[in-house]
Design an enzyme around this catalytic site. Structure first.
Site, PDB file in Angstrom:
ATOM      1  N   CYS A 120       0.859  -1.189   0.000  1.00 47.67           N
ATOM      2  CA  CYS A 120       0.000   0.000   0.000  1.00 47.67           C
ATOM      3  C   CYS A 120       0.893   1.237   0.000  1.00 47.67           C
ATOM      4  CB  CYS A 120      -0.887  -0.021   1.241  1.00 47.67           C
ATOM      5  SG  CYS A 120      -1.898   1.465   1.462  1.00 47.67           S
ATOM      6  N   HIS A 121       0.400   2.312  -0.598  1.00 45.63           N
ATOM      7  CA  HIS A 121       1.206   3.540  -0.673  1.00 45.63           C
ATOM      8  C   HIS A 121       1.564   4.071   0.709  1.00 45.63           C
ATOM      9  CE1 HIS A 121       2.435   7.647  -1.771  1.00 45.63           C
ATOM     10  NE2 HIS A 121       2.738   7.107  -2.934  1.00 45.63           N
ATOM     11  N   THR A 122       0.726   3.782   1.713  1.00 39.09           N
ATOM     12  CA  THR A 122       1.037   4.226   3.072  1.00 39.09           C
ATOM     13  C   THR A 122       2.318   3.592   3.574  1.00 39.09           C
ATOM     14  OG1 THR A 122      -1.315   4.525   3.548  1.00 39.09           O
ATOM     15  CG2 THR A 122       0.156   4.366   5.435  1.00 39.09           C
ATOM     16  N   HIS A 125       0.596  -3.908   5.808  1.00 43.37           N
ATOM     17  CA  HIS A 125      -0.639  -3.908   6.603  1.00 43.37           C
ATOM     18  C   HIS A 125      -1.856  -4.340   5.786  1.00 43.37           C
ATOM     19  CE1 HIS A 125      -0.657   0.088   4.701  1.00 43.37           C
ATOM     20  NE2 HIS A 125      -1.970   0.036   4.801  1.00 43.37           N
ATOM     21  N   GLU A 126      -1.646  -4.736   4.544  1.00 43.70           N
ATOM     22  CA  GLU A 126      -2.748  -5.202   3.703  1.00 43.70           C
ATOM     23  C   GLU A 126      -2.477  -6.665   3.384  1.00 43.70           C
ATOM     24  OE1 GLU A 126      -4.802  -2.526   0.649  1.00 43.70           O
ATOM     25  OE2 GLU A 126      -3.610  -3.846  -0.615  1.00 43.70           O
ATOM     26  N   CYS A 171     -12.669  -2.532  18.656  1.00 42.28           N
ATOM     27  CA  CYS A 171     -12.858  -3.370  19.847  1.00 42.28           C
ATOM     28  C   CYS A 171     -14.304  -3.794  20.028  1.00 42.28           C
ATOM     29  CB  CYS A 171     -12.355  -2.634  21.090  1.00 42.28           C
ATOM     30  SG  CYS A 171     -13.468  -1.326  21.689  1.00 42.28           S
ATOM     31  N   CYS A 192     -16.143  -0.029  23.067  1.00 40.05           N
ATOM     32  CA  CYS A 192     -16.064   1.362  23.517  1.00 40.05           C
ATOM     33  C   CYS A 192     -17.218   2.194  22.952  1.00 40.05           C
ATOM     34  CB  CYS A 192     -14.720   1.976  23.105  1.00 40.05           C
ATOM     35  SG  CYS A 192     -14.533   2.220  21.311  1.00 40.05           S
ATOM     36  N   CYS A 216     -16.902   2.696  19.103  1.00 44.98           N
ATOM     37  CA  CYS A 216     -17.202   1.503  18.304  1.00 44.98           C
ATOM     38  C   CYS A 216     -18.690   1.191  18.292  1.00 44.98           C
ATOM     39  CB  CYS A 216     -16.417   0.300  18.833  1.00 44.98           C
ATOM     40  SG  CYS A 216     -14.671   0.271  18.341  1.00 44.98           S
ATOM     41  N   CYS A 266     -11.879   4.035  17.397  1.00 45.30           N
ATOM     42  CA  CYS A 266     -11.918   3.139  18.546  1.00 45.30           C
ATOM     43  C   CYS A 266     -11.208   3.844  19.690  1.00 45.30           C
ATOM     44  CB  CYS A 266     -11.247   1.806  18.233  1.00 45.30           C
ATOM     45  SG  CYS A 266     -11.200   0.651  19.624  1.00 45.30           S
ATOM     46  N   ARG A 271      -6.151   4.300  21.369  1.00 45.97           N
ATOM     47  CA  ARG A 271      -5.765   5.593  20.811  1.00 45.97           C
ATOM     48  C   ARG A 271      -4.267   5.843  20.956  1.00 45.97           C
ATOM     49  NH1 ARG A 271     -10.764   9.428  22.969  1.00 45.97           N
ATOM     50  NH2 ARG A 271     -12.175   9.044  21.225  1.00 45.97           N
ATOM     51  N   CYS A 312      -7.417  -3.053   3.112  1.00 48.37           N
ATOM     52  CA  CYS A 312      -7.110  -1.631   3.285  1.00 48.37           C
ATOM     53  C   CYS A 312      -7.642  -0.763   2.136  1.00 48.37           C
ATOM     54  CB  CYS A 312      -5.612  -1.410   3.450  1.00 48.37           C
ATOM     55  SG  CYS A 312      -5.150   0.324   3.720  1.00 48.37           S
ATOM     56  N   ARG A 371      -1.985  -2.457  -7.312  1.00 46.65           N
ATOM     57  CA  ARG A 371      -1.680  -3.343  -6.201  1.00 46.65           C
ATOM     58  C   ARG A 371      -0.789  -4.475  -6.699  1.00 46.65           C
ATOM     59  NH1 ARG A 371      -2.540   0.071  -3.156  1.00 46.65           N
ATOM     60  NH2 ARG A 371      -3.782   0.004  -1.237  1.00 46.65           N
TER      61      ARG A 371
END
Length: 387
Positions: A52-54, A75-76, A105, A108, A111, A119, A123, A184, A380
């Site tokens: 991913c670009h992130t 993360h993907e 979660c 909370c 959520c 969430c 944090r 993602c 991708r």
């Protein structure tokens, strides 16, 4: 390195990971140790991951708290549960799961609210550690700590993820490639069009940046019946690519001559687009997207993450004319409830994922994925973990 889960439950696993030891340097495939999951954690075997670009954005950072090295990006992904820690009830060994950088979660106030996908239970700074105890589950062969990224770190054959960052997709017969996409970028774009903007039939849409997220916005807008979907990108080849995803018109900022992009879009839409989406992460482009929206009801959705510290400057008069601007993380989706909905919509053929995967490389060639993205050739690139 192959690992038998029954032999390794409760013990560290040795496996291969792509480690970045310095910002901007190529990743190096090394052997690491992955600790067993602690309470509320799950150790998973990654089947497929993608770039991913992130990841690339964070990979370049060397001057802020996020820049902790060595670290494992990614993360993907899609994976299979190898073992679970204490208190984990929603997944079990053998379940297929999708990890997500955004916590959910389900307990909370945030959520439980329909107003947000934040969430409030998680944090804390999430760039380089596990979210509950602030430590790592990775070590290299010299015993040095290897840091996490975005609570997932999928550029490893095995990783440990908090259960709040996992979605069980075992009940959905999704091919692994498509499941990976929903982790993602594609989900972010679809969610932004459907949930954040709530694009309606007959509307006009302008999308700034035609990467995977922007093209997913186009897919979502087309599915909702938008009649004019304008793509904005400096790469003119993206127009032909974008047509396959629903782009109907195209603006290349480098060929606008003496007009701004917002002026061009205002002319094309007779007063401004109903919905504008910024998918790059540049403050100047965020303002241009806002300026391209229509007085009275124009809505601008910011999906790109501005990593340069720049401020967005808006004309307050245009705000008084009824234009709005809003930010969005993960397209406003709540991972545990909305990813299954997207899976069902895909399986029911309500939208297509064809065309997002432009390349596939074996894990040992993971740096090629970075090259493809830098060259503007990739939407991708799937990274296959098994040889």
């Amino acid at each position: 390195m192959a690992c038998n889960s029954s032999e390794n439950i409760g013990k560290p696993i040795r496996c291969k990971a792509a480690i970045c030891r310095k910002a901007g340097e190529p990743l190096v495939i090394e052997e690491i140790e992955v600790d067993p999951p602690k309470a509320w954690e799950v150790r998973i075997k990654i089947l497929l991951t993608s770039l991913c670009h992130t990841d690339v954005t964070i990979w370049k950072i060397d001057h802020v708290s996020a820049a902790k090295f060595p670290r494992i990006f990614g993360h993907e992904a899609v994976g299979v549960v190898e073992s679970v820690g204490e208190h984990v009830k929603e997944v079990k060994e053998g379940d297929r799961v999708v990890p997500v950088f955004l916590a959910n979660c389900e307990e909370c106030r945030d959520c439980k609210s329909s107003k947000s996908n934040e969430c409030s239970k998680f944090r804390k700074e999430f760039f380089s550690v596990m979210p509950r105890d602030g430590t790592s589950r990775f070590r290299d062969m010299n015993g040095e700590t290897v840091h996490h990224t975005l609570c997932v770190s999928s550029f490893s054959e095995y990783t440990v993820v908090d259960v709040a960052h996992l979605v069980n997709i075992s009940h959905y017969h999704l091919p692994p490639h498509e499941a990976c996409l929903l982790s993602c970028g594609v989900s972010t774009g679809l969610g932004a069009a459907w949930k954040v903007a709530d694009v309606e039939e007959g509307s006009t849409v302008a999308i700034f940046g035609l990467g995977a997220v922007g093209l997913a916005v186009a897919v979502g807008a087309k599915q909702r019946g938008a009649t004019k979907i304008i793509g904005v990108d400096i790469n003119h080849e993206k127009f032909e690519i974008g047509k396959r995803f629903g782009i109907t018109d195209f603006v290349n900022p480098s060929t606008c001559e003496d007009k701004s992009v917002s002026e061009v879009i205002n002319e094309m839409t007779d007063g401004g687009a109903d919905y504008c989406f910024e998918c790059i992460g540049l403050a100047s482009l965020m303002a241009e997207a806002f300026n391209s929206s229509r007085n009275g009801w124009g809505k601008t959705v910011i999906l790109g993450v501005e990593m340069h510290g720049s401020q967005v400057t808006l004309n307050p008069y245009l705000l008084s004319r009824g234009r709005t601007i809003t930010g969005s993380m993960f397209g406003g989706l709540k991972p545990k409830s909305d990813i299954p909905l997207l899976a069902n919509k895909y399986l029911d053929k309500e939208f297509s994922l064809e065309g997002f995967i432009t390349h596939e490389v074996p894990f040992k060639d993971i740096n090629k994925a970075f090259d493809y993205l830098h060259q503007g050739k990739s939407l991708r690139c799937i990274i296959k973990m098994d040889p």
